[in-house]
Design an enzyme around this catalytic site. Structure first.
Site, PDB file in Angstrom:
ATOM      1  N   HIS A  67       0.833  -1.197   0.000  1.00  0.00           N
ATOM      2  CA  HIS A  67       0.000   0.000   0.000  1.00  0.00           C
ATOM      3  C   HIS A  67       0.873   1.254   0.000  1.00  0.00           C
ATOM      4  CE1 HIS A  67      -3.842  -2.119   1.683  1.00  0.00           C
ATOM      5  NE2 HIS A  67      -3.343  -2.714   0.603  1.00  0.00           N
ATOM      6  N   GLU A  69       0.893   3.839   1.928  1.00  0.00           N
ATOM      7  CA  GLU A  69       1.399   4.192   3.255  1.00  0.00           C
ATOM      8  C   GLU A  69       2.604   3.329   3.619  1.00  0.00           C
ATOM      9  OE1 GLU A  69      -3.210   4.352   3.488  1.00  0.00           O
ATOM     10  OE2 GLU A  69      -1.678   3.191   2.438  1.00  0.00           O
ATOM     11  N   CYS A  92      -6.230   1.510   5.509  1.00  0.00           N
ATOM     12  CA  CYS A  92      -6.824   0.251   5.964  1.00  0.00           C
ATOM     13  C   CYS A  92      -6.283  -0.055   7.367  1.00  0.00           C
ATOM     14  CB  CYS A  92      -6.480  -0.874   4.989  1.00  0.00           C
ATOM     15  SG  CYS A  92      -4.740  -1.391   5.044  1.00  0.00           S
ATOM     16  N   CYS A  95      -2.460  -0.728   7.471  1.00  0.00           N
ATOM     17  CA  CYS A  95      -1.654   0.490   7.329  1.00  0.00           C
ATOM     18  C   CYS A  95      -1.801   1.380   8.561  1.00  0.00           C
ATOM     19  CB  CYS A  95      -2.038   1.244   6.057  1.00  0.00           C
ATOM     20  SG  CYS A  95      -1.466   0.407   4.556  1.00  0.00           S
TER      21      CYS A  95
END
Length: 147
Positions: A67, A69, A92, A95
């Protein structure tokens, strides 16, 4: 009123997200401290792993994808205590855990669309609860003034 820095960092997160090869979801993240950029990241496969958009089925793609992040945190290679993160999509729970663990203290995210909330609302709530418990401040940025 939103500051010029907030607008710039969000626009940068959008730009960085556009570098993702994922044809369906492009997510960007910018980590800052005192209005200086510390790191950026976008969603995609790890370095060296073939990332042709049509090579993997959706579920396999999800398993391989880092992801935005995560990439921003990994690329920073430094202490992120007290930093801010600007993201194009709300983090999410996985993260969110990484953001909390690194000491990032503020998350800036655009207000989410009804479509996004209908698909990810439960996970957003889990992440929000985690941020609240850990003392990470979340600021929702109004969509109409970010463009």
């Amino acid at each position: 009123m939103i500051s010029k820095w907030a607008k710039r960092f969000f626009q940068m997160a959008e730009l960085v997200g556009s570098w993702s090869k994922d044809p369906s979801t492009q997510v960007g993240a910018v980590i800052t401290k005192h209005n200086r950029i510390v790191s950026v990241g976008f969603n995609g496969y790890p370095h060296g792993v073939s990332d042709s958009a049509d090579t993997d089925e959706r579920e396999i793609k999800y398993l391989k994808t880092l992801h935005a992040e995560e990439n921003a945190i990994l690329f920073a290679k430094r202490d992120l205590e007290g930093c801010d993160i600007w993201v194009t999509h709300f983090p999410c729970p996985n993260c969110a855990a990484k953001i909390i663990q690194t000491g990032i203290s503020k998350v800036y995210c655009p207000e989410q669309t009804e479509d996004f909330l209908s698909r990810w609302g439960e996970k957003i709530q889990v992440s929000q609860d985690m941020f609240s418990q850990a003392g990470v401040e979340v600021t929702w940025l109004p969509l109409d003034i970010l463009k």
